[in-house]
Scaffold this motif. Structure first.
Motif, mmCIF file in Angstrom:
data_model
loop_
_atom_site.group_PDB
_atom_site.id
_atom_site.type_symbol
_atom_site.label_atom_id
_atom_site.label_comp_id
_atom_site.label_asym_id
_atom_site.label_seq_id
_atom_site.Cartn_x
_atom_site.Cartn_y
_atom_site.Cartn_z
ATOM 1 N N LYS A 1 0.843 -1.204 0.000
ATOM 2 C CA LYS A 1 0.000 0.000 0.000
ATOM 3 C C LYS A 1 0.874 1.249 0.000
ATOM 4 O O LYS A 1 0.635 2.191 -0.746
ATOM 5 C CB LYS A 1 -0.926 -0.012 1.202
ATOM 6 C CG LYS A 1 -1.819 1.209 1.315
ATOM 7 C CD LYS A 1 -2.734 1.081 2.508
ATOM 8 C CE LYS A 1 -3.487 2.328 2.862
ATOM 9 N NZ LYS A 1 -3.969 3.147 1.823
ATOM 10 N N ASN B 1 -4.273 4.306 -2.210
ATOM 11 C CA ASN B 1 -5.116 5.040 -1.279
ATOM 12 C C ASN B 1 -6.573 4.610 -1.321
ATOM 13 O O ASN B 1 -7.325 4.909 -0.411
ATOM 14 C CB ASN B 1 -4.997 6.537 -1.538
ATOM 15 C CG ASN B 1 -3.590 7.029 -1.274
ATOM 16 O OD1 ASN B 1 -2.934 6.551 -0.356
ATOM 17 N ND2 ASN B 1 -3.111 7.940 -2.087
ATOM 18 N N SER B 2 -6.968 3.923 -2.371
ATOM 19 C CA SER B 2 -8.360 3.480 -2.450
ATOM 20 C C SER B 2 -8.615 2.270 -1.553
ATOM 21 O O SER B 2 -9.761 1.902 -1.333
ATOM 22 C CB SER B 2 -8.743 3.154 -3.894
ATOM 23 O OG SER B 2 -7.917 2.141 -4.403
ATOM 24 N N TYR B 3 -7.543 1.662 -1.031
ATOM 25 C CA TYR B 3 -7.667 0.527 -0.125
ATOM 26 C C TYR B 3 -7.101 0.916 1.232
ATOM 27 O O TYR B 3 -6.008 1.453 1.310
ATOM 28 C CB TYR B 3 -6.896 -0.693 -0.633
ATOM 29 C CG TYR B 3 -7.392 -1.218 -1.947
ATOM 30 C CD1 TYR B 3 -8.539 -2.000 -2.002
ATOM 31 C CD2 TYR B 3 -6.736 -0.932 -3.130
ATOM 32 C CE1 TYR B 3 -9.011 -2.485 -3.200
ATOM 33 C CE2 TYR B 3 -7.198 -1.414 -4.336
ATOM 34 C CZ TYR B 3 -8.338 -2.187 -4.368
ATOM 35 O OH TYR B 3 -8.808 -2.656 -5.551
ATOM 36 N N SER B 4 -7.837 0.625 2.266
ATOM 37 C CA SER B 4 -7.327 0.878 3.616
ATOM 38 C C SER B 4 -6.827 -0.436 4.203
ATOM 39 O O SER B 4 -7.201 -1.515 3.735
ATOM 40 C CB SER B 4 -8.416 1.459 4.509
ATOM 41 O OG SER B 4 -9.375 0.470 4.826
ATOM 42 N N GLU C 1 -7.765 -1.429 6.918
ATOM 43 C CA GLU C 1 -8.995 -2.008 7.461
ATOM 44 C C GLU C 1 -9.689 -2.875 6.413
ATOM 45 O O GLU C 1 -10.299 -3.895 6.745
ATOM 46 C CB GLU C 1 -9.942 -0.914 7.964
ATOM 47 C CG GLU C 1 -11.057 -1.437 8.820
ATOM 48 C CD GLU C 1 -10.576 -2.238 10.020
ATOM 49 O OE1 GLU C 1 -11.190 -3.282 10.311
ATOM 50 O OE2 GLU C 1 -9.597 -1.851 10.666
ATOM 51 N N ASP C 2 -9.583 -2.500 5.120
ATOM 52 C CA ASP C 2 -10.120 -3.349 4.045
ATOM 53 C C ASP C 2 -9.441 -4.715 4.079
ATOM 54 O O ASP C 2 -10.096 -5.745 3.987
ATOM 55 C CB ASP C 2 -9.898 -2.722 2.669
ATOM 56 C CG ASP C 2 -10.728 -1.480 2.430
ATOM 57 O OD1 ASP C 2 -11.801 -1.358 3.055
ATOM 58 O OD2 ASP C 2 -10.293 -0.638 1.638
#
Length: 74
Positions: free
Chosen positions: A49, A55-58, A60-61
Motif C-alpha cells: 500500500k 489510497n483506495s484501499y485501507s 482495514e479493508d
C-alpha cells in the motif's frame, strides 16, 4: 507490483518470525501459526500500500477481508 511483492516477502517473513520468537522468549507468549501468518500478510499489505500509494484501499479493508486473504498461500 508483483516483483516488489516477491522481492520483499522474505524480509517480512523473517522480520515476523524474529518478532514472534522474541514474543515467545521474552514475553512468555505461545506460538500461534495462524496469527503469525495473518500478521505477515497484513505487514505485506502495509508495505505494498505504501509503495504503490494504494489510497483506495485501507488496511482495514485488508483486515476485514482477512478470511479471504487467508486462503492465499505465501
Amino acid at each position: 507490483m508483483r516483483k516488489y511483492y516477491w522481492d520483499t516477502t522474505p524480509y517480512v517473513v523473517l522480520w515476523r518470525i524474529w518478532n514472534t520468537r522474541n514474543d515467545i522468549v521474552f514475553k512468555d507468549k505461545q506460538l500461534n501459526v495462524n496469527d503469525t501468518v495473518d500478521l505477515i500478510k497484513l505487514k505485506m499489505a502495509f508495505w505494498v500500500k505504501g509503495k504503490y500509494n494504494l489510497n483506495s484501499y485501507s488496511i482495514e479493508d485488508f483486515r476485514s477481508h482477512l478470511d479471504g486473504i487467508r486462503r492465499h498461500k505465501i
